[in-house]
Design an enzyme around this catalytic site. Structure first.
Site, PDB file in Angstrom:
ATOM      1  N   TYR A 246       0.846  -1.200   0.000  1.00  0.00           N
ATOM      2  CA  TYR A 246       0.000   0.000   0.000  1.00  0.00           C
ATOM      3  C   TYR A 246       0.883   1.253   0.000  1.00  0.00           C
ATOM      4  O   TYR A 246       0.666   2.180  -0.782  1.00  0.00           O
ATOM      5  CB  TYR A 246      -0.911  -0.023   1.228  1.00  0.00           C
TER       6      TYR A 246
ATOM      7  N   THR B  84     -14.851   4.924   6.621  1.00  0.00           N
ATOM      8  CA  THR B  84     -15.455   4.308   5.431  1.00  0.00           C
ATOM      9  C   THR B  84     -15.538   2.797   5.675  1.00  0.00           C
ATOM     10  O   THR B  84     -14.954   2.296   6.640  1.00  0.00           O
ATOM     11  CB  THR B  84     -14.564   4.524   4.179  1.00  0.00           C
TER      12      THR B  84
ATOM     13  N   THR C 203     -11.963   1.476   6.377  1.00  0.00           N
ATOM     14  CA  THR C 203     -11.405   1.605   7.732  1.00  0.00           C
ATOM     15  C   THR C 203     -12.269   0.853   8.753  1.00  0.00           C
ATOM     16  O   THR C 203     -11.747   0.337   9.732  1.00  0.00           O
ATOM     17  CB  THR C 203     -11.227   3.085   8.134  1.00  0.00           C
TER      18      THR C 203
ATOM     19  N   LYS D   4       0.871   4.001  -3.006  1.00  0.00           N
ATOM     20  CA  LYS D   4       0.384   5.365  -2.759  1.00  0.00           C
ATOM     21  C   LYS D   4       1.507   6.392  -2.908  1.00  0.00           C
ATOM     22  O   LYS D   4       1.262   7.540  -3.306  1.00  0.00           O
ATOM     23  CB  LYS D   4      -0.264   5.457  -1.378  1.00  0.00           C
TER      24      LYS D   4
HETATM   25  P1  NAP Z   1     -13.668   1.555   0.428  1.00  0.00           P
HETATM   26  O1  NAP Z   1     -14.714   1.995   1.369  1.00  0.00           O
HETATM   27  O2  NAP Z   1     -13.084   0.200   0.594  1.00  0.00           O
HETATM   28  O3  NAP Z   1     -14.215   1.728  -1.057  1.00  0.00           O
HETATM   29  C1  NAP Z   1     -13.353   1.366  -2.099  1.00  0.00           C
HETATM   30  C2  NAP Z   1     -14.085   1.355  -3.409  1.00  0.00           C
HETATM   31  O4  NAP Z   1     -13.083   0.982  -4.383  1.00  0.00           O
HETATM   32  C3  NAP Z   1     -15.212   0.358  -3.515  1.00  0.00           C
HETATM   33  O5  NAP Z   1     -16.291   0.935  -4.233  1.00  0.00           O
HETATM   34  C4  NAP Z   1     -14.602  -0.791  -4.314  1.00  0.00           C
HETATM   35  O6  NAP Z   1     -15.504  -1.408  -5.220  1.00  0.00           O
HETATM   36  C5  NAP Z   1     -13.596  -0.057  -5.166  1.00  0.00           C
HETATM   37  N1  NAP Z   1     -12.544  -0.931  -5.679  1.00  0.00           N
HETATM   38  C6  NAP Z   1     -11.663  -1.693  -5.008  1.00  0.00           C
HETATM   39  N2  NAP Z   1     -10.870  -2.354  -5.878  1.00  0.00           N
HETATM   40  C7  NAP Z   1     -11.287  -2.000  -7.116  1.00  0.00           C
HETATM   41  C8  NAP Z   1     -10.889  -2.342  -8.419  1.00  0.00           C
HETATM   42  N3  NAP Z   1      -9.883  -3.203  -8.667  1.00  0.00           N
HETATM   43  N4  NAP Z   1     -11.532  -1.763  -9.458  1.00  0.00           N
HETATM   44  C9  NAP Z   1     -12.542  -0.914  -9.247  1.00  0.00           C
HETATM   45  N5  NAP Z   1     -12.982  -0.551  -8.043  1.00  0.00           N
HETATM   46  C10 NAP Z   1     -12.356  -1.102  -6.991  1.00  0.00           C
HETATM   47  O7  NAP Z   1     -12.420   2.573   0.474  1.00  0.00           O
HETATM   48  P2  NAP Z   1     -12.304   4.120   0.871  1.00  0.00           P
HETATM   49  O8  NAP Z   1     -11.884   4.202   2.290  1.00  0.00           O
HETATM   50  O9  NAP Z   1     -13.492   4.862   0.404  1.00  0.00           O
HETATM   51  O10 NAP Z   1     -11.013   4.517   0.010  1.00  0.00           O
HETATM   52  C11 NAP Z   1     -11.095   5.187  -1.239  1.00  0.00           C
HETATM   53  C12 NAP Z   1      -9.698   5.625  -1.632  1.00  0.00           C
HETATM   54  O11 NAP Z   1      -9.175   6.499  -0.633  1.00  0.00           O
HETATM   55  C13 NAP Z   1      -8.703   4.471  -1.748  1.00  0.00           C
HETATM   56  O12 NAP Z   1      -7.813   4.724  -2.814  1.00  0.00           O
HETATM   57  C14 NAP Z   1      -7.975   4.523  -0.425  1.00  0.00           C
HETATM   58  O13 NAP Z   1      -6.680   3.965  -0.508  1.00  0.00           O
HETATM   59  C15 NAP Z   1      -7.918   6.026  -0.201  1.00  0.00           C
HETATM   60  N6  NAP Z   1      -7.722   6.403   1.184  1.00  0.00           N
HETATM   61  C16 NAP Z   1      -8.630   6.073   2.144  1.00  0.00           C
HETATM   62  C17 NAP Z   1      -8.406   6.467   3.456  1.00  0.00           C
HETATM   63  C18 NAP Z   1      -9.364   6.149   4.558  1.00  0.00           C
HETATM   64  O14 NAP Z   1      -9.033   6.415   5.728  1.00  0.00           O
HETATM   65  N7  NAP Z   1     -10.544   5.628   4.291  1.00  0.00           N
HETATM   66  C19 NAP Z   1      -7.241   7.180   3.789  1.00  0.00           C
HETATM   67  C20 NAP Z   1      -6.335   7.488   2.777  1.00  0.00           C
HETATM   68  C21 NAP Z   1      -6.580   7.100   1.482  1.00  0.00           C
HETATM   69  P3  NAP Z   1     -16.449  -2.592  -4.772  1.00  0.00           P
HETATM   70  O15 NAP Z   1     -17.347  -1.977  -3.778  1.00  0.00           O
HETATM   71  O16 NAP Z   1     -17.141  -2.989  -5.986  1.00  0.00           O
HETATM   72  O17 NAP Z   1     -15.530  -3.619  -4.179  1.00  0.00           O
END
Ligand code: NAP
Length: 244
Positions: free
Chosen positions: A151, A186, A189, A155
């Site tokens: 990861y 989310t 997390t 990133k």
């Molecule tokens: P999440 O709740 O797990 O949602 C992730 C989404 O990405 C889901 O809709 C999932 O689709 C989709 N996904 C995963 N693999 C995929 C693929 N191969 N192709 C297409 N879609 C895919 O995650 P989130 O927390 O919202 O995170 C969103 C972004 O923010 C990510 O890049 C994460 O690394 C970044 N981020 C998050 C945080 C945090 O604290 N939450 C912090 C820093 C960065 P499905 O539902 O269909 O599986």
């Protein structure tokens, strides 16, 4: 002034990846409210998105998937103004624990997917006179926690890929920026170990988790013409985490 004139993305066509839930879903819904035509994509089936949202299935690691979705958007709408490369997955393996398969899974989604997305949308942005690409990185793109090796690698790469693309396509008026969330509540997390979540929140100067809309507002700024002089930047929205 009529209501639509106040909307910040009026007339823009935007594609958001990973929009089934979490941050991507909040971005897609906010863009829609702000007047954009939104193509919300995710790997799986639509997750109760509102009826106004145009959902398409897209695994960002699939070259053929990108080609078909982007060709379809351009054929239907004639243009593509905004790409949000948001889809991402995390694993917590340390370097000595990682298998090649789990390394490849994380890199394919978080890094290769970002490149494929940029590659597929840039020709239509070039012919359309410009665009805005927003690549979602993370605080773990520039500082470390233990484990999560793949990861961190992916990133960190996104930050540098965004700067490279910003410089490469500045002459085409295509702006490329990274959006850098801190800890956001989310499904991602929610699915993590409690002790990891508690430790990150305890280290966040504002003393709480962020909300998905707090990230979506940053994406809205970068997608809109309000950020017309912003490219190659890292928009950090992390409750102060990286300032320490
Ligand atoms: P999440 O709740 O797990 O949602 C992730 C989404 O990405 C889901 O809709 C999932 O689709 C989709 N996904 C995963 N693999 C995929 C693929 N191969 N192709 C297409 N879609 C895919 O995650 P989130 O927390 O919202 O995170 C969103 C972004 O923010 C990510 O890049 C994460 O690394 C970044 N981020 C998050 C945080 C945090 O604290 N939450 C912090 C820093 C960065 P499905 O539902 O269909 O599986």
């Amino acid at each position: 002034m009529n209501e639509s004139a106040n909307r910040r993305l009026m007339g823009k066509v935007a594609l958001v990846t990973g929009a089934g839930r979490g941050i991507g879903r909040a971005i897609a819904e906010m863009f829609e409210r702000e007047g954009a035509t939104v193509i919300a994509t995710a790997r799986g089936a639509a997750h109760n998105l509102g009826p106004a949202v145009n959902y398409q299935q897209l695994d960002v690691a699939s070259e053929a998937g990108w080609q078909s979705v982007v060709a379809g958007v351009v054929a239907s709408h004639g243009r593509l103004d905004v790409l949000v490369n948001n889809a991402g997955i995390i694993g917590y393996e340390a370097p000595h624990e990682l298998t090649l398969d789990s390394w490849n899974d994380v890199v394919a989604t978080n890094q290769t997917g970002v490149w494929l997305g940029m590659r597929e949308v840039i020709p239509s942005m070039q012919s359309g006179g410009g665009g805005s690409i927003i690549n979602v990185s993370s605080i773990w793109g520039s500082v470390a926690v233990a484990g999560a090796h793949a990861y961190h690698a992916s990133k960190g790469a996104v930050l540098n890929m965004s700067k490279n693309a910003a410089i490469t396509y500045a002459q085409n008026n295509i702006r490329v920026n990274s959006l850098v969330p801190g800890f956001i509540e989310t499904p991602l997390t929610d699915g993590q170990a409690d002790e990891i979540n508690k430790a990150v929140i305890a280290n966040t100067p504002l003393g709480r988790a962020g909300a998905t809309d707090e990230i979506a507002y940053g994406a809205l700024f970068l997608a809109s013409d309000e950020s017309s002089f912003v490219t190659g930047a890292e928009l950090v929205i992390d409750g102060g985490y990286l300032a320490q």
